[in-house]
Design a protein around this motif. Structure first.
Motif, short mmCIF file in Angstrom:
data_model
loop_
_atom_site.label_atom_id
_atom_site.label_comp_id
_atom_site.label_asym_id
_atom_site.label_seq_id
_atom_site.Cartn_x
_atom_site.Cartn_y
_atom_site.Cartn_z
N ARG A 159 0.85 -1.19 0.00
CA ARG A 159 0.00 0.00 0.00
C ARG A 159 0.89 1.25 0.00
O ARG A 159 0.67 2.19 -0.74
N PHE A 215 0.99 7.79 -5.98
CA PHE A 215 -0.31 8.31 -6.45
C PHE A 215 -1.02 9.15 -5.39
O PHE A 215 -2.25 9.21 -5.37
N LEU A 242 0.05 4.44 -17.63
CA LEU A 242 0.47 3.62 -16.48
C LEU A 242 1.77 2.88 -16.76
O LEU A 242 2.61 2.70 -15.87
N GLY A 264 -4.94 -2.85 -11.93
CA GLY A 264 -6.00 -2.11 -11.24
C GLY A 264 -6.43 -0.88 -12.00
O GLY A 264 -7.58 -0.45 -11.91
N THR A 279 -10.07 2.33 -16.09
CA THR A 279 -10.11 3.66 -16.72
C THR A 279 -10.70 3.57 -18.13
O THR A 279 -11.61 4.32 -18.49
N LEU A 329 -16.91 -1.28 -11.36
CA LEU A 329 -16.74 -2.35 -10.36
C LEU A 329 -18.01 -2.36 -9.50
O LEU A 329 -18.05 -1.75 -8.43
N GLY A 337 -17.57 -3.40 -5.97
CA GLY A 337 -16.26 -3.07 -5.40
C GLY A 337 -15.39 -4.31 -5.37
O GLY A 337 -15.48 -5.17 -6.25
N ILE A 338 -14.58 -4.42 -4.35
CA ILE A 338 -13.77 -5.62 -4.14
C ILE A 338 -14.04 -6.05 -2.69
O ILE A 338 -14.03 -5.19 -1.79
N PHE A 365 -14.77 4.39 -5.76
CA PHE A 365 -13.38 4.06 -5.47
C PHE A 365 -13.25 3.32 -4.14
O PHE A 365 -12.15 3.16 -3.63
N GLY A 366 -14.35 2.84 -3.59
CA GLY A 366 -14.30 2.02 -2.39
C GLY A 366 -14.19 2.85 -1.12
O GLY A 366 -14.34 4.08 -1.15
N ARG A 399 -8.84 0.30 2.35
CA ARG A 399 -8.65 -0.42 1.07
C ARG A 399 -9.15 0.42 -0.09
O ARG A 399 -9.16 -0.08 -1.23
C1 HEM Z 1 -12.04 4.66 -13.05
C2 HEM Z 1 -10.97 4.16 -12.51
C3 HEM Z 1 -10.94 3.33 -11.25
C4 HEM Z 1 -11.96 2.83 -10.48
C5 HEM Z 1 -13.46 2.98 -10.69
C6 HEM Z 1 -11.34 2.09 -9.38
C7 HEM Z 1 -12.05 1.46 -8.36
C8 HEM Z 1 -11.47 0.72 -7.35
C9 HEM Z 1 -12.20 0.07 -6.29
C10 HEM Z 1 -13.72 0.10 -6.11
C11 HEM Z 1 -11.32 -0.58 -5.51
C12 HEM Z 1 -11.63 -1.42 -4.27
C13 HEM Z 1 -11.74 -0.53 -3.05
C14 HEM Z 1 -12.14 -1.26 -1.79
O1 HEM Z 1 -11.78 -2.42 -1.59
O2 HEM Z 1 -12.87 -0.66 -0.95
C15 HEM Z 1 -10.00 -0.34 -6.07
C16 HEM Z 1 -8.84 -0.86 -5.55
C17 HEM Z 1 -7.59 -0.64 -6.12
N1 HEM Z 1 -7.30 0.19 -7.17
FE1 HEM Z 1 -8.61 1.27 -8.27
N2 HEM Z 1 -10.00 2.15 -9.51
C18 HEM Z 1 -9.69 2.90 -10.63
C19 HEM Z 1 -8.44 3.25 -11.09
C20 HEM Z 1 -7.25 2.85 -10.51
C21 HEM Z 1 -5.95 3.30 -10.92
C22 HEM Z 1 -5.66 4.32 -12.03
C23 HEM Z 1 -5.05 2.62 -10.15
C24 HEM Z 1 -3.54 2.73 -10.16
C25 HEM Z 1 -2.91 3.84 -10.17
C26 HEM Z 1 -5.78 1.75 -9.25
C27 HEM Z 1 -5.22 0.87 -8.35
C28 HEM Z 1 -5.94 0.14 -7.41
C29 HEM Z 1 -5.33 -0.78 -6.45
C30 HEM Z 1 -3.85 -1.13 -6.35
C31 HEM Z 1 -6.37 -1.27 -5.63
C32 HEM Z 1 -6.26 -2.26 -4.47
C33 HEM Z 1 -6.21 -1.51 -3.13
C34 HEM Z 1 -6.14 -2.42 -1.91
O3 HEM Z 1 -6.56 -3.57 -1.97
O4 HEM Z 1 -5.69 -1.94 -0.85
N3 HEM Z 1 -7.12 1.92 -9.50
N4 HEM Z 1 -10.12 0.47 -7.18
#
Ligand code: HEM
Length: 487
Positions: free
Chosen positions: A102, A109, A151, A274, A279, A339, A342-343, A405-406, A410
């Motif tokens: 993390r 970012f 990216l 991710g 995007t 999503l 979410g996750i 975005f969650g 997380r």
């Molecule tokens: C429209 C674009 C995006 C959407 C809608 C999105 C949405 C999400 C959501 C819903 C989660 C899960 C949050 C949770 O568990 O509560 C997540 C996790 C994550 N996202 Fe994004 N995301 C986007 C773009 C990006 C970008 C550009 C990156 C990288 C720079 C990224 C990297 C990650 C990573 C690494 C996780 C895992 C975080 C963890 O488990 O701690 N995402 N994203």
């Protein structure tokens, strides 16, 4: 266990509980329907597992944010690990390796630092506009190239100059495997890990078979960036990047680095996996909404013409002066969630919420789709209506959606960066291009079907539309746009 009721849920079958109730697609909408009967928090169970579905922002904030110490774990998803996604932040259980990954990713970012990527995003957007003008029929491929190129440059200093690229091909092939329904919500193998040892022809062996076939591609996705950066470093030509900086820290004997090469390659693929698909999936959705709602496109273009004029392309400085464009971006995110569930998170301890018992080890979904469709918050929630966010009496004064975005520890670490990418792309497309319905062989307009993929991230199935410069002046603006690499 206290004598408190579990959150409500539909009737269960003996032994297997709700196992047969989980649909393989449109789960977010399915749970949103259940919420109408059972409320904002629902409980479902299968043998040895409790599922909690949160259908309101209030419940998600209360549990996943305010009590994030208890709700920041992830359920094990053995199938994803069997596919070779390890170590990937998104799958890591709450603990020291999670914190390490993390930190590594967040450092790149952070909200205050993503402005440094704006020149890169602006350049990539201009290349996207030029590609859309020259071969509009390859729209999805251009969008994927756009999201990927930024990216790849940040994570391993790679210049993606065309849509035909060896690494892009690897990633596309991985994404095809990720379109397998149910990967993140749980498959039969995740519920019964013993099944992972079955051959693919054996009943129940379907998912392990997929994992075994996907694994070599996923391995290549991890290995390619490392080999590329090591080669560039050996030649003294490596561009600054996430991977180069982390490899240097690893090789520096006086530095402190708790990363291993495995952690670095895992983090690079994770940022890529991710960020790119989510995007470009959202951008593809934007095209669909513009085809279906020409009146919204015209309104946004009128606003841009008034504020920006026709002599230059819009930039990040214009954002605050474009309230309708802002609403249109939020409505694109709300209208169909990339999503939808979410996750999943997992609870570490027993908990009580509003007099209901939430058992330790529950798998907790923030139902983004359900929150977007919540009729208590959004009037006529299935309709695409950017004005709903504008203050009354012009609009409905409804709140911007916040769940995409969650939540909590997380929450997506790429959210500020993604928000910038979506803004600059959408505003630049609106300023210069006209998106409309394609015509069939007899000249009749084709109305795209609103249909989506069923994998980890949801994006529209391929659909036709017409994309052309708004005028001769915008065609020239696109053609002459500065695409020099200042990053
Ligand atoms: C429209 C674009 C995006 C959407 C809608 C999105 C949405 C999400 C959501 C819903 C989660 C899960 C949050 C949770 O568990 O509560 C997540 C996790 C994550 N996202 Fe994004 N995301 C986007 C773009 C990006 C970008 C550009 C990156 C990288 C720079 C990224 C990297 C990650 C990573 C690494 C996780 C895992 C975080 C963890 O488990 O701690 N995402 N994203």
């Amino acid at each position: 266990r206290p004598k408190l009721p579990l959150p409500p849920g539909p009737p269960t079958l003996p032994i297997i509980g709700h196992m047969l109730s989980f649909p393989t697609s449109d789960q977010g909408e399915f749970f949103a329907e259940l919420a109408k009967t059972y409320g904002d928090i629902i409980h479902l169970r299968i043998p040895m597992r409790s599922f909690i579905v949160l259908n309101s922002v209030e419940a998600a904030v209360e549990l996943l944010e305010k009590r994030s110490h208890n709700y920041s774990d992830r359920p094990p998803l053995p199938l994803m690990e069997l596919m070779g996604f390890f170590p990937s932040l998104v799958l890591l259980p709450y603990g020291s390796r999670f914190r390490l990954h993390r930190r590594m990713i967040q450092q790149y970012f952070k909200r205050q630092d993503v402005v440094n990527y704006r020149t890169l995003q602006t350049r990539a957007t201009r290349i996207l506009l030029q590609n859309l003008v020259s071969t509009p029929e390859d729209r999805d491929s251009h969008l994927s190239q756009y999201a990927s190129s930024i990216l790849m440059r940040i994570t391993f200093g790679y210049d993606l100059t065309s849509g035909k690229d060896v690494y892009l091909d690897i990633v596309k092939s991985v994404n095809r495997w990720l379109d397998t329904p149910g990967l993140l919500t749980g498959t039969i193998v995740d519920f019964f890990p013993i099944l992972q040892h079955l051959p693919s022809w054996f009943p129940g062996g379907y998912y392990p078979g997929i994992a075994r076939r996907a694994k070599p591609e996923i391995q290549k996705m991890h290995d390619f960036p490392l080999a590329y950066v090591q080669e560039q470093m050996a030649k003294g030509q490596a561009k600054p990047s996430f991977m180069a900086a982390n490899l240097e820290a690893l090789n520096n004997p006086s530095g402190v680095s708790s990363n291993t090469i495995l952690d670095i390659t895992g983090a690079v693929s994770q940022v890529y996996a991710g960020g790119a698909e989510t995007t470009w999936g959202t951008l593809s959705m934007f095209f669909m909404t513009m085809v279906l709602h020409p009146e919204c496109q015209a309104k946004a273009q009128q606003e841009i013409d008034t504020i920006v004029g026709s002599k230059r392309l819009p930039d990040f400085e214009d954002r605050e002066s474009l309230p309708y464009v802002e609403c249109l971006i939020h409505e694109t995110l709300r209208w169909t969630n990339v999503l939808p569930l979410g996750i999943p998170h997992r609870s570490l301890e027993d908990d009580i919420y509003n007099g209901m018992f939430i058992p330790k080890g529950s798998v907790v979904f923030a139902n983004t789709r359900g929150m977007s469709l919540n009729e208590k918050v959004y009037s006529d929630p299935h309709s695409f209506n950017p004005s709903r966010y504008l203050p009354k009496p012009v609009g409905n004064g409804e709140p911007y959606p916040v769940a995409h975005f969650g939540f909590g520890r997380r929450a997506c670490p790429g959210r500020y960066f993604a928000d910038d990418s979506l803004y600059i792309t959408i505003v630049s497309i609106l300023a210069t291009l006209h998106i409309s319905k394609a015509l069939d062989e007899v000249g009749k307009e084709i109305i795209p079907e609103v249909k989506f993929t069923a994998g980890i991230s949801k994006h529209p199935l391929p659909f036709k539309c017409k994309v052309e410069p708004r005028s001769e002046a915008t065609r020239v603006l696109i053609e002459r746009a500065d695409t020099t690499d200042y990053f």
